[in-house]
Structure formats: structure tokens, C-alpha cells
Design a protein around this motif. Structure first.
Motif, mmCIF file in Angstrom:
data_model
loop_
_atom_site.group_PDB
_atom_site.id
_atom_site.type_symbol
_atom_site.label_atom_id
_atom_site.label_comp_id
_atom_site.label_asym_id
_atom_site.label_seq_id
_atom_site.Cartn_x
_atom_site.Cartn_y
_atom_site.Cartn_z
ATOM 1 N N THR A 93 -64.769 -8.212 -22.566
ATOM 2 C CA THR A 93 -64.366 -7.968 -21.186
ATOM 3 C C THR A 93 -63.876 -6.534 -21.002
ATOM 4 O OG1 THR A 93 -63.775 -10.297 -20.875
ATOM 5 C CG2 THR A 93 -62.792 -8.697 -19.359
ATOM 6 N N THR A 94 -63.052 -6.062 -21.931
ATOM 7 C CA THR A 94 -62.543 -4.693 -21.845
ATOM 8 C C THR A 94 -63.687 -3.678 -21.921
ATOM 9 O OG1 THR A 94 -60.440 -5.349 -22.850
ATOM 10 C CG2 THR A 94 -61.006 -3.010 -22.916
ATOM 11 N N GLN A 97 -65.632 -3.644 -18.630
ATOM 12 C CA GLN A 97 -64.893 -2.931 -17.590
ATOM 13 C C GLN A 97 -65.070 -1.420 -17.727
ATOM 14 O OE1 GLN A 97 -61.031 -4.543 -18.444
ATOM 15 N NE2 GLN A 97 -61.172 -6.139 -16.880
ATOM 16 N N GLU A 98 -64.981 -0.927 -18.956
ATOM 17 C CA GLU A 98 -65.106 0.513 -19.174
ATOM 18 C C GLU A 98 -66.527 0.999 -18.909
ATOM 19 O OE1 GLU A 98 -63.609 1.357 -23.055
ATOM 20 O OE2 GLU A 98 -61.557 0.707 -22.588
ATOM 21 N N GLU A 101 -67.090 1.089 -15.156
ATOM 22 C CA GLU A 101 -66.349 2.211 -14.587
ATOM 23 C C GLU A 101 -67.117 3.518 -14.760
ATOM 24 O OE1 GLU A 101 -61.969 4.402 -15.043
ATOM 25 O OE2 GLU A 101 -62.326 2.436 -15.953
ATOM 26 N N GLN A 223 -59.791 -7.054 -12.919
ATOM 27 C CA GLN A 223 -60.535 -5.940 -12.330
ATOM 28 C C GLN A 223 -61.745 -6.462 -11.579
ATOM 29 O OE1 GLN A 223 -61.330 -2.598 -14.949
ATOM 30 N NE2 GLN A 223 -63.298 -2.209 -13.984
ATOM 31 N N LEU A 225 -65.379 -6.720 -10.410
ATOM 32 C CA LEU A 225 -66.662 -6.232 -10.921
ATOM 33 C C LEU A 225 -67.790 -6.802 -10.065
ATOM 34 C CD1 LEU A 225 -66.252 -6.609 -14.801
ATOM 35 C CD2 LEU A 225 -65.934 -4.564 -13.413
#
Length: 407
Positions: A93-94, A97-98, A101, A223, A225
Motif C-alpha cells: 500500500t505504501t 501511494q508513492e 504520487e 490516502q 487513490l
């Protein structure tokens, strides 16, 4: 229903149903003796539903009292496995997200359509669904930049051959794409970049632009998405399950969870499915949801199922296969036959034959002689020569395999 399935598999199905379906009664299946717990865990692992098994077992054991008990050693073992999977999914997941982004910063249009986003959208938890990579739908015009961004993050294209001009791989107006996705391998994770849901011979008609314009937003790890709109998500899951002949329970669980989370105008969803050429895929997923999980379907879906005998036969075949516990992945021929039988129109046979990979240059041509995009059509010239050069090696391999079989 899975009346012919072994009790251990029926238990896995009942636990998954308890975990997914709202207000599902956590009743254990009728068992003549204690289940083989090693077999139960093995089946859940094979079908990618260990976390759903664990979620369903706890309320089932609690409601049943002394009639159905789960050994503490089994719960401890499953708890440890589930915690490990959740931690892994949090790391995915992290990373997602990156990546998103960085994509947004560079203007890359991308929709994560499996992995954490699908898990968050359908199970209301980004860590519940089991997945081994991140799947991203990217506009074809943005594929090059997206791949560049991933390479900047330490990912490598799995092909092992340098990406020269991506147009050579993506194809052109009169040539078929050499690859249908970019498989990028990173230090810890794998990412697949796709520019369409299906492929040339098995098309999924809504282009990326339409999916992008209808996109939804899902909170993943706090976050927001981008995600497929609910109806599009159902159609993609139905298409994907049908493409693989629904041989894993995991795909059906995803579909049922998506049904649970979808508030839709069902006649409109059916109309969109017809436009996309996947109405029968959708009906097949719905029939399996009913036959395997006893899921109560919306009236418009039930009405359409009553008019399509082919879906009934296909669903029966899948249920019989699932009942074996660990069905083998279908061969290419079996998958092709099933795909064509589940297609909305007999015309699906035309692109399936004309655009089949055996009739067009493949990634082997690119490895044999990397060319820039404008020269892509030359692969149709070099392709027969590569086949001729490799024929002796192929014949030697066949001979060696024959000798090995004799010995």
C-alpha cells in the motif's frame, strides 16, 4: 451448491461467505467428523483466501459453541500467517501511494485496478485481499513515462532487453502489440503496467479514456487513490475470472465482495456489460455467486440468467471443477474454449484467431533484433526467419524430451 465437494473445501467456502456477505449466518457445514485442518489450510492457501478463512472461522466457532471447535493451534497458525500477509500488504500500500504520487506529479494517468485499491473498495480494508504485485492501468500515451518513473525507483523491466522505443513494443495502426503489459521487477515488489484490461485476441472494449473519465476515488491507507467506477469494477472482475475459467475461489470472492459493495442501477449495468461485450461474463460471475455462495442476486440479473442456458452450463462446469478442491489451471486450449463459449457473440472467434499470438511477431522477435518504433512492421518480415533459425534447436529439444521419456 458444492454438494460434491469435500467437507474441508466446503468449510473454506462457508468461512469466506461469512467473511464477505453481509448478515451471512456463520453456520458450520455438517461434518461427520473433525475436519482435516491441514487440508483446510492447504485449500485456503491454494485459493488465496487464508485471511477470509480466518475471518470466517472465529464467528463460526463462537456461534456454534461445543458443536464446532477450532483447535487453538490452528487459530494460532492462521493468525500468524494473516499478520504476515497484512504487514506485506501494508508495504504494498505504501509503495502504491508513492508510485501514484510520482505519476500524478508527471501527469501520468493511471488507475490501480487490483491489489490494495480493489481490497479497499470491495472489502473495506486494503490488507484483506491477497495479491503478489501491483496492477496499474495506464493510458497508452503515458506508458513510456510511467515505465521511466518506475525505473528511476529501481524497477527493471523483466524482459531483460533494453527498452529502445516503446512504440516497437506497443504496436501501431496496422501491427499488433508485441507485449500486452510491462512487468517491472523492483527490489521488493513487482508492478505490472497495462494499457487495456484485455488483450488483442480477448478484447475488453471500454478504452482507457472511458474508464478514466468514469473513475472513482477510494481511500487506501488514508490516502485517496483513483479507482475503477463500481460498475466497471464488476465487469473487469467478471472478465478476469472468465478469462481464467474461475479456477480459483479468490476471484469469485472478489466478485461477490464487489457485488456487496455496489449500489447500482442493474439494468444500466447490464446495458454497459452488453456494450463492453462481457454481459455473459457478468452473468456467469453472478451465477457462480449464487451457486457457490448462495448469494441473493438482484432481480434484473436473475431475469437475464433465466434466459441464458449457456451460462447455466458454464457455471455447472466451473462448480464441478471447484468441487475437486484444487483444480489445475486451464491449459491454453481449455481457456480458449471457455472464453469463446462465455463470449456474447460468435464474432469473438474472429479476433481470437486473426490476432492470436501464434500468427504475429512476439517478444522473441524483439529479443532477437530490437528495433525502434517506426520499424515495427519489419518484425513481420524477420519473424519467419527467426522461426527457421530456431527450428533445429526446437527439434533437438523435442528429441531430447522423447529420449528422456523413454528412459
Amino acid at each position: 451448491m458444492l454438494t460434491e465437494a469435500e467437507p474441508e473445501f466446503q468449510l473454506v467456502v462457508d468461512c469466506a461467505r461469512t467473511a464477505i456477505v453481509t448478515d451471512a449466518s456463520p453456520e458450520p457445514p455438517a461434518l461427520d467428523a473433525a475436519p482435516d485442518w491441514d487440508r483446510v489450510v492447504e485449500l485456503a492457501r491454494y485459493h488465496g483466501v487464508v485471511q477470509l478463512l480466518y475471518q470466517g472461522l472465529e464467528p463460526m466457532a463462537h456461534e456454534s459453541g461445543d458443536e464446532f471447535t477450532v483447535p487453538e493451534s490452528v487459530l494460532t497458525r492462521l493468525s500468524s500467517t494473516v499478520q504476515g500477509k497484512r504487514m506485506r500488504n501494508l508495504a504494498f500500500t505504501t509503495e502504491l501511494q508513492e508510485i501514484i504520487e510520482r505519476f500524478e506529479t508527471r501527469g501520468v494517468r493511471a488507475i490501480p485496478f487490483k491489489g490494495p485499491v480493489l481490497s479497499a473498495a470491495t472489502y473495506d480494508d486494503a490488507t484483506v485481499r491477497e495479491y503478489n504485485d501491483l496492477d496499474l492501468l495506464v493510458h497508452s500515451e503515458d506508458i513510456t513515462v510511467a515505465a521511466d518513473i518506475l525505473e528511476e525507483r529501481g524497477y527493471e523491466w523483466r524482459g531483460g532487453t533494453p527498452r529502445l522505443d516503446d512504440a516497437a513494443l506497443l504496436g501501431g495502426p496496422v501491427t499488433k502489440a508485441i507485449v500486452h503489459e510491462y512487468e517491472m521487477r523492483g527490489p521488493e515488489f513487482d508492478v505490472e503496467l497495462r494499457w487495456r484490461v484485455g488483450d488483442a485476441e480477448r478484447p475488453f472494449s471500454p478504452p482507457f479514456a472511458e474508464l478514466w473519465d468514469r473513475r472513482d476515488t477510494v481511500a487506501v491507507g488514508g490516502q485517496p487513490l483513483p479507482a475503477l467506477a463500481q460498475p466497471d469494477r464488476l465487469l473487469v472482475l467478471a472478465f478476469h475470472g472468465t478469462k481464467h475459467r474461475w479456477y480459483l475461489l479468490k476471484w469469485l470472492c472478489d466478485f461477490v465482495a464487489a457485488l456487496e459493495s455496489t449500489e447500482a442501477d442493474w439494468p444500466h449495468v447490464l446495458a454497459r456489460a452488453r456494450e463492453a461485450g462481457v454481459e455473459r461474463n457478468l452473468l456467469l460471475g453472478a451465477a457462480l455467486a449464487r451457486d457457490v455462495f448462495g448469494y441473493a442476486l438482484p432481480a434484473p440479473i436473475l431475469d437475464r440468467l433465466r434466459t441464458d442456458d449457456r451460462v447455466t452450463e458454464l457455471a455447472k462446469d466451473v462448480v464441478e471443477s471447484l468441487a475437486t478442491g484444487t483444480p489445475q489451471a486451464p491449459t491454453r486450449l481449455e481457456a480458449a474454449r471457455f472464453y469463446l463459449a462465455a463470449s456474447d457473440s460468435a464474432t469473438a472467434l474472429v479476433p481470437f484467431i486473426l490476432l492470436h499470438s501464434s500468427l504475429h511477431p512476439t517478444y522473441s522477435e524483439y529479443q532477437f533484433c530490437p528495433l525502434p518504433g517506426p520499424l515495427h512492421p519489419l518484425y513481420y518480415v524477420t519473424w519467419p526467419f527467426r522461426l527457421l533459425l530456431e527450428a533445429p534447436r526446437w527439434q533437438r529439444q523435442q528429441s531430447e524430451e522423447s529420449r528422456n521419456e523413454l528412459t
